[in-house]
Scaffold this active site. Structure first.
Site, PDB file in Angstrom:
ATOM      1  N   ARG A  65      45.072  44.917 100.096  1.00 51.64           N
ATOM      2  CA  ARG A  65      43.802  45.086  99.154  1.00 51.64           C
ATOM      3  C   ARG A  65      42.769  45.722  98.548  1.00 51.64           C
ATOM      4  NH1 ARG A  65      40.411  41.419 100.741  1.00 51.64           N
ATOM      5  NH2 ARG A  65      41.992  40.421 102.190  1.00 51.64           N
ATOM      6  N   TYR A 117      36.332  42.583  72.235  1.00 53.93           N
ATOM      7  CA  TYR A 117      38.577  41.688  72.939  1.00 53.93           C
ATOM      8  C   TYR A 117      37.668  40.269  73.288  1.00 53.93           C
ATOM      9  CZ  TYR A 117      42.665  40.256  75.206  1.00 53.93           C
ATOM     10  OH  TYR A 117      43.324  39.506  76.061  1.00 53.93           O
ATOM     11  N   ASP A 189      34.756  49.510  76.746  1.00 54.91           N
ATOM     12  CA  ASP A 189      36.065  49.223  76.264  1.00 54.91           C
ATOM     13  C   ASP A 189      37.097  50.679  75.937  1.00 54.91           C
ATOM     14  OD1 ASP A 189      39.307  47.909  76.291  1.00 54.91           O
ATOM     15  OD2 ASP A 189      38.537  45.693  76.297  1.00 54.91           O
ATOM     16  N   LYS A 214      48.026  48.070  78.234  1.00 54.66           N
ATOM     17  CA  LYS A 214      48.292  48.573  77.169  1.00 54.66           C
ATOM     18  C   LYS A 214      48.467  49.909  76.384  1.00 54.66           C
ATOM     19  CE  LYS A 214      46.499  44.238  75.908  1.00 54.66           C
ATOM     20  NZ  LYS A 214      45.553  44.198  75.943  1.00 54.66           N
TER      21      LYS A 214
HETATM   22  C1  LIG Z   1      44.235  43.242  76.276  1.00 54.67           C
HETATM   23  C2  LIG Z   1      43.068  43.726  76.505  1.00 54.67           C
HETATM   24  C3  LIG Z   1      42.222  43.667  77.447  1.00 54.67           C
HETATM   25  C4  LIG Z   1      42.175  42.338  78.655  1.00 54.67           C
HETATM   26  O1  LIG Z   1      43.216  43.238  79.354  1.00 54.67           O
HETATM   27  P1  LIG Z   1      44.237  42.297  80.231  1.00 54.67           P
HETATM   28  O2  LIG Z   1      45.308  43.450  80.723  1.00 54.67           O
HETATM   29  O3  LIG Z   1      45.280  41.479  79.038  1.00 54.67           O
HETATM   30  O4  LIG Z   1      43.739  41.019  81.426  1.00 54.67           O
HETATM   31  C5  LIG Z   1      40.869  44.433  77.580  1.00 54.67           C
HETATM   32  N1  LIG Z   1      40.236  44.907  75.708  1.00 54.67           N
HETATM   33  C6  LIG Z   1      41.410  44.848  74.942  1.00 54.67           C
HETATM   34  C7  LIG Z   1      40.911  45.834  73.891  1.00 54.67           C
HETATM   35  C8  LIG Z   1      42.159  44.583  75.479  1.00 54.67           C
HETATM   36  O5  LIG Z   1      43.606  44.965  74.193  1.00 54.67           O
END
Ligand SMILES: *Cc1c(COP(=O)(O)O)cnc(C)c1O
Length: 400
Positions: A65, A117, A189, A214
């Site tokens: 961890r 998001y 982000d 993603k």
């Molecule tokens: C999907 C997404 C998140 C969240 O991520 P998870 O892996 O689903 O927890 C944050 N920001 C953006 C732009 C996303 O598309």
């Protein structure tokens, strides 16, 4: 205080010469197995690590961890791609975001893009606000709105560009100046753009966050996240601490899969961007389509800014159908090649009625459909959309 100014764009595997992103995607953090000579690096599944007779740690690892060689390799790779100094990988993008919010002193103030998001906005409202942290949501594509929202106790500004699902563009360099002038850290982000198309640290951001679920994962089979920093300082130590003690550690197998996927990220995102641009152009020509939201289109209000801070416009396209939710859903009912599903960044193309996915709190227009463009042939994807639009046409009011 963190500063973006010292972050240089192409810092690499140690102190060797600068390599391009394609090369880093394959080689950064990747070493053959030390014991076996295996060219493909082994996966370190062990949760615990052996100590020497004197009680010292043999290779610096103690418990998985806290640290793990497979995770270290992934962090080295992602940090190199973003031109950062260090990275911390998490078991989801949401956990990565929470680590960033947790590093803000309780009682401080966070400015967040309204257009971030929806899960991030929920996290701020439903979790972070309970820590006594004040939150202001603003239209971050308007730097003046952010300047006005700044307070004496603002510690963090959170932006997402291109944004989800409206694909609005935020000026990263301008926001870095505003954040730093107010004594705050800028987190960006970068999930939609990926480091191949946009490098926020080089533009002055202090932290980059990804949902590696993603484009970095790229195959719709891993949930993960990462925070990458410009300075491996006290602030980042709080994020590392949250990784080790908070417990949202990614599994070694997921880290290994992510690193394997990163190798093809430059090729994938370029191909996806090219196809997305063709699909966006196609949509602008259809009379059932009221508007097409794609930063690569010259009519997009953020086009010039996107062209200056990005190397390509990405694989996400949103469009609004003339009519409402019923008309939009009729289009999704008619696709055969696109898959009706949420998420993005995978090899397969997805179509989504965003307001339905986000639920009652959604700010997405009811007639908006979001496309994540995969790696299928562009002609097949356009033909699929064409027949879905044709099938829906009778019920959709036409332009007068
Ligand atoms: C999907 C997404 C998140 C969240 O991520 P998870 O892996 O689903 O927890 C944050 N920001 C953006 C732009 C996303 O598309």
């Amino acid at each position: 205080m963190l500063s973006g100014a010292t972050c240089d764009n192409r810092r690499v595997m140690g102190s060797e010469p600068s390599y391009s992103l394609e090369t880093l995607a394959i080689h950064a953090g990747r070493r053959p197995g030390a014991e076996s000579g295996a060219v493909t690096p082994p996966i370190h599944l062990s949760t615990t690590y052996v100590r020497a007779a004197d009680g010292s740690l043999l290779h610096g690892h103690n418990y998985s961890r806290e640290s793990n060689p497979t995770r270290d390799a992934l962090e080295t790779c992602l940090s190199a791609l973003e031109g950062g100094r260090a990275a911390a990988a998490f078991s989801s993008g949401s956990a990565a975001a929470l680590a960033v919010f947790n590093a803000v002193e309780p009682g401080g103030h966070i400015v967040c893009s309204k257009d971030a998001y929806h899960g991030i906005v929920r996290q701020l409202r439903e979790i972070v606000a309970r820590w006594g942290t004040a939150i202001t949501l603003v239209d971050a594509s308007d730097p003046d709105a952010v300047r006005t929202a700044m307070r004496k106790d603002t510690r963090l500004v959170w932006i997402e560009t291109p944004s989800n699902p409206l694909l609005k563009i935020t000026d990263i360099a301008a926001l870095a100046d505003i954040s730093h002038a107010g004594g705050a850290v800028l987190a960006c982000d970068n999930t939609f753009a990926t480091p191949i198309l946009q490098q926020p640290l080089a533009l002055g951001a202090d932290l980059v966050v990804h949902s590696t679920t993603k484009y970095i994962g790229g195959h719709s089979d891993i949930v993960g996240g990462v925070v990458i920093t410009c300075e491996d300082d006290e602030h980042f130590a709080r994020i590392r601490h949250f990784q080790a003690i908070g417990g949202a550690a990614p599994a070694p197998f997921d880290c290994w899969l992510l690193q394997r996927s990163v190798a093809t990220l430059p090729c994938r995102i370029r191909a996806q961007s090219e196809t997305a641009a063709a699909i966006a152009r196609f949509l602008t020509q259809r009379r059932e389509v009221e508007s097409t939201l794609y930063p690569g289109l010259e009519i997009h209000p953020g086009h010039a800014l996107a062209a200056s801070q990005m190397k390509g416009f990405g694989g996400m396209v949103s469009f609004c159908i003339r009519g409402g939710a019923a008309e939009a859903l009729r289009v999704t009912a008619g696709v055969r090649l696109f898959t009706r599903a949420t998420s993005l960044g995978g090899i397969e193309s997805l179509i989504e009625h965003r307001a339905s996915s986000e639920g009652p709190q959604s700010r997405a227009p009811l007639n908006l459909l979001r496309l994540s463009i995969g790696l299928e042939h562009v002609d097949d994807l356009i033909a699929d959309l064409e027949s879905a639009l044709d099938a829906a046409l009778q019920r959709i009011p036409t332009k007068t």
